[in-house]
Motif scaffolding. Structure first.
Motif, PDB file in Angstrom:
ATOM      1  N   GLU A  79     -34.092  19.200 -45.016  1.00 38.28           N
ATOM      2  CA  GLU A  79     -35.295  18.360 -45.193  1.00 38.28           C
ATOM      3  C   GLU A  79     -36.570  19.201 -45.358  1.00 38.28           C
ATOM      4  O   GLU A  79     -37.655  18.644 -45.497  1.00 38.28           O
ATOM      5  CB  GLU A  79     -35.457  17.436 -43.990  1.00 38.28           C
ATOM      6  CG  GLU A  79     -34.330  16.426 -43.843  1.00 38.28           C
ATOM      7  CD  GLU A  79     -34.434  15.606 -42.558  1.00 38.28           C
ATOM      8  OE1 GLU A  79     -35.507  15.577 -41.939  1.00 38.28           O
ATOM      9  OE2 GLU A  79     -33.408  15.002 -42.186  1.00 38.28           O
ATOM     10  N   LEU A  80     -36.443  20.529 -45.329  1.00 34.76           N
ATOM     11  CA  LEU A  80     -37.647  21.386 -45.303  1.00 34.76           C
ATOM     12  C   LEU A  80     -38.588  21.139 -46.472  1.00 34.76           C
ATOM     13  O   LEU A  80     -39.805  21.098 -46.294  1.00 34.76           O
ATOM     14  CB  LEU A  80     -37.235  22.870 -45.282  1.00 34.76           C
ATOM     15  CG  LEU A  80     -38.367  23.862 -45.025  1.00 34.76           C
ATOM     16  CD1 LEU A  80     -38.821  23.819 -43.570  1.00 34.76           C
ATOM     17  CD2 LEU A  80     -37.952  25.282 -45.396  1.00 34.76           C
ATOM     18  N   THR A  81     -38.025  20.964 -47.683  1.00 34.20           N
ATOM     19  CA  THR A  81     -38.896  20.815 -48.853  1.00 34.20           C
ATOM     20  C   THR A  81     -39.692  19.503 -48.784  1.00 34.20           C
ATOM     21  O   THR A  81     -40.709  19.374 -49.451  1.00 34.20           O
ATOM     22  CB  THR A  81     -38.089  20.862 -50.169  1.00 34.20           C
ATOM     23  OG1 THR A  81     -37.000  19.962 -50.070  1.00 34.20           O
ATOM     24  CG2 THR A  81     -37.573  22.253 -50.454  1.00 34.20           C
ATOM     25  N   GLU A 118     -37.519  23.290 -58.396  1.00 35.36           N
ATOM     26  CA  GLU A 118     -36.646  23.977 -59.353  1.00 35.36           C
ATOM     27  C   GLU A 118     -35.772  24.997 -58.628  1.00 35.36           C
ATOM     28  O   GLU A 118     -34.553  25.055 -58.827  1.00 35.36           O
ATOM     29  CB  GLU A 118     -37.505  24.670 -60.407  1.00 35.36           C
ATOM     30  CG  GLU A 118     -36.735  24.989 -61.662  1.00 35.36           C
ATOM     31  CD  GLU A 118     -37.597  25.752 -62.641  1.00 35.36           C
ATOM     32  OE1 GLU A 118     -38.766  25.361 -62.826  1.00 35.36           O
ATOM     33  OE2 GLU A 118     -37.096  26.754 -63.169  1.00 35.36           O
ATOM     34  N   LEU A 119     -36.398  25.787 -57.749  1.00 38.26           N
ATOM     35  CA  LEU A 119     -35.626  26.761 -56.952  1.00 38.26           C
ATOM     36  C   LEU A 119     -34.566  26.029 -56.120  1.00 38.26           C
ATOM     37  O   LEU A 119     -33.426  26.473 -56.005  1.00 38.26           O
ATOM     38  CB  LEU A 119     -36.571  27.556 -56.039  1.00 38.26           C
ATOM     39  CG  LEU A 119     -35.935  28.397 -54.926  1.00 38.26           C
ATOM     40  CD1 LEU A 119     -35.071  29.507 -55.518  1.00 38.26           C
ATOM     41  CD2 LEU A 119     -36.999  28.992 -54.012  1.00 38.26           C
ATOM     42  N   TYR A 120     -34.958  24.895 -55.568  1.00 39.01           N
ATOM     43  CA  TYR A 120     -34.049  24.197 -54.651  1.00 39.01           C
ATOM     44  C   TYR A 120     -32.912  23.462 -55.360  1.00 39.01           C
ATOM     45  O   TYR A 120     -32.026  22.943 -54.691  1.00 39.01           O
ATOM     46  CB  TYR A 120     -34.840  23.304 -53.681  1.00 39.01           C
ATOM     47  CG  TYR A 120     -35.279  24.127 -52.477  1.00 39.01           C
ATOM     48  CD1 TYR A 120     -36.344  25.018 -52.568  1.00 39.01           C
ATOM     49  CD2 TYR A 120     -34.571  24.080 -51.280  1.00 39.01           C
ATOM     50  CE1 TYR A 120     -36.712  25.815 -51.494  1.00 39.01           C
ATOM     51  CE2 TYR A 120     -34.930  24.870 -50.201  1.00 39.01           C
ATOM     52  CZ  TYR A 120     -35.998  25.734 -50.312  1.00 39.01           C
ATOM     53  OH  TYR A 120     -36.350  26.537 -49.240  1.00 39.01           O
ATOM     54  N   THR A 121     -32.918  23.448 -56.700  1.00 41.20           N
ATOM     55  CA  THR A 121     -31.710  22.933 -57.378  1.00 41.20           C
ATOM     56  C   THR A 121     -30.542  23.891 -57.137  1.00 41.20           C
ATOM     57  O   THR A 121     -29.385  23.516 -57.307  1.00 41.20           O
ATOM     58  CB  THR A 121     -31.919  22.780 -58.910  1.00 41.20           C
ATOM     59  OG1 THR A 121     -32.267  24.067 -59.441  1.00 41.20           O
ATOM     60  CG2 THR A 121     -32.996  21.759 -59.229  1.00 41.20           C
ATOM     61  N   SER A 142     -32.730  35.471 -42.325  1.00 36.95           N
ATOM     62  CA  SER A 142     -33.632  35.215 -43.459  1.00 36.95           C
ATOM     63  C   SER A 142     -32.906  34.500 -44.590  1.00 36.95           C
ATOM     64  O   SER A 142     -32.357  35.138 -45.498  1.00 36.95           O
ATOM     65  CB  SER A 142     -34.200  36.544 -43.965  1.00 36.95           C
ATOM     66  OG  SER A 142     -35.026  37.114 -42.983  1.00 36.95           O
ATOM     67  N   PRO A 143     -32.911  33.163 -44.544  1.00 41.83           N
ATOM     68  CA  PRO A 143     -32.254  32.424 -45.625  1.00 41.83           C
ATOM     69  C   PRO A 143     -33.166  32.261 -46.841  1.00 41.83           C
ATOM     70  O   PRO A 143     -34.385  32.248 -46.726  1.00 41.83           O
ATOM     71  CB  PRO A 143     -31.987  31.047 -45.003  1.00 41.83           C
ATOM     72  CG  PRO A 143     -32.362  31.144 -43.549  1.00 41.83           C
ATOM     73  CD  PRO A 143     -33.325  32.270 -43.448  1.00 41.83           C
ATOM     74  N   GLY A 144     -32.534  32.125 -48.004  1.00 42.56           N
ATOM     75  CA  GLY A 144     -33.224  31.664 -49.200  1.00 42.56           C
ATOM     76  C   GLY A 144     -33.155  30.145 -49.238  1.00 42.56           C
ATOM     77  O   GLY A 144     -33.228  29.492 -48.187  1.00 42.56           O
TER      78      GLY A 144
HETATM   79  O1  LIG Z   1     -38.062  29.568 -46.529  1.00 41.34           O
HETATM   80  C1  LIG Z   1     -37.788  29.236 -47.674  1.00 41.34           C
HETATM   81  C2  LIG Z   1     -36.770  29.918 -48.489  1.00 41.34           C
HETATM   82  S1  LIG Z   1     -37.399  30.705 -49.846  1.00 41.34           S
HETATM   83  O2  LIG Z   1     -38.112  29.695 -50.677  1.00 41.34           O
HETATM   84  O3  LIG Z   1     -38.325  31.737 -49.387  1.00 41.34           O
HETATM   85  O4  LIG Z   1     -36.289  31.315 -50.597  1.00 41.34           O
END
Ligand SMILES: O=CCS(=O)(=O)O
Ligand SMILES: NC(=O)C1=CN([C@@H]2O[C@H](COP(=O)(O)OP(=O)(O)OC[C@H]3O[C@@H](n4cnc5c(N)ncnc54)[C@H](OP(=O)(O)O)[C@@H]3O)[C@@H](O)[C@H]2O)C=CC1
Length: 252
Positions: free
Chosen positions: A197-199, A213-216, A190-192
């Protein structure tokens, strides 16, 4: 992590199938396990990416084959498992990794995307399990590693369908573990936020803004590849059931 510190004892020669190996976590996992001496069977839809990855692995002295595989097709997933058996004679590990995260609030009624997420993120995982289970039963051993998510543990705004698919993946991993008769290992990863390329699969602009913002904070895909390698390298009597890994600064 210095790859020379990898414990390759439990990785070397293992036959590992990875779905969604053409980018991100699947690609990083293939590279890391190849360095540990695993024999890889790689699937995804983009053939050019799979071919380039196999060529790189082989140029480094590793072993890898690929087959174009859409995990929404049970026949194609079965054919990927057959390739593993034909090429290497067994299946030690399946990494059910292929997935996508279009994301949008329920009110936007993007029903096609809901169906796509269910088809890829849940049914794709089930097809993978169906394709390898008989072989693993015959071998009296095997290991299924499923990519869930932090989104399989908490629900985020605009992500309810994605979260539902990842909660489902977690349930399937636990169910497989309970039904394994002590033969089949089952690991839920279970990654955060991880930099892949997912986003880019997010189709809703407003949602993308919030998620970006989270992905920064996103960390490198190899962090997840290391977690998967850790689960694979354990001795046969140790089953790593669940690993959750977030960027240190990710709160939810
Ligand atoms: O699968 C995505 C990761 S998160 O946004 O749930 O942290
Ligand atoms: N990145 C992150 O922050 C996180 C990712 N995850 C999960 O990790 C997994 C991998 O995602 P990640 O590497 O980040 O994203 P990427 O978009 O980089 O990779 C997704 C992979 O899935 C493949 N894929 C998509 N649809 C299909 C399909 N129908 N059939 C076969 N393959 C398919 C893609 O290949 P192709 O297009 O060539 O078919 C690609 O190789 C997913 O299950 C995702 O939910 C979980 C938590 C966090």
């Amino acid at each position: 992590m210095d790859v020379n510190n990898l414990n390759t004892d439990g990785i070397k020669d293992k036959v590992v199938i990875i779905t969604g190996a053409s980018s991100g976590l699947g690609e990083a996992t293939a590279k890391r396990l190849a360095k540990g001496g695993a024999r890889l069977v790689l699937g995804a839809r983009r053939e050019d990416r799979l071919k380039a990855l196999c060529d790189d692995i082989k140029a480094d002295g590793g072993q890898a084959v690929y087959r174009v595989t859409d995990v929404t097709s049970r026949e194609q997933v079965e054919a990927l498992a057959k390739l593993a058996r034909d090429e290497f004679g067994r299946i030690d590990v399946l990494v059910n990794n292929a997935g996508l995260m279009p994301l949008s609030p329920l009110d936007k009624l993007k029903v096609d995307e809901w169906e796509q997420m269910v088809d890829v993120n849940i049914k794709g995982v089930l097809y993978g399990i169906a394709a390898v289970l008989p072989t693993m039963r015959e071998q009296h051993e095997g290991h299924v590693i499923n990519l869930s998510s932090v989104a399989g543990h908490v629900v985020f705004p605009a992500a309810s369908v994605y979260c539902a698919t990842k909660f489902a993946v977690k349930a399937l991993t636990e169910g497989l573990r309970q039904e394994s008769n002590g033969e089949i290992r089952a690991t839920n990863i279970s990654p955060g936020a991880i930099d892949t390329e997912l986003t880019r699969t997010i189709s809703d602009d407003e949602t993308a803004e919030g998620v970006n913002e989270l992905y920064t904070l996103a960390i490198d895909a190899d962090a997840v590849a290391r977690a998967i390698a850790f689960a694979v390298e354990q001795p046969g009597d140790v089953d790593v059931n669940e690993l959750i890994l977030r960027p240190t600064r990710q709160e939810l």
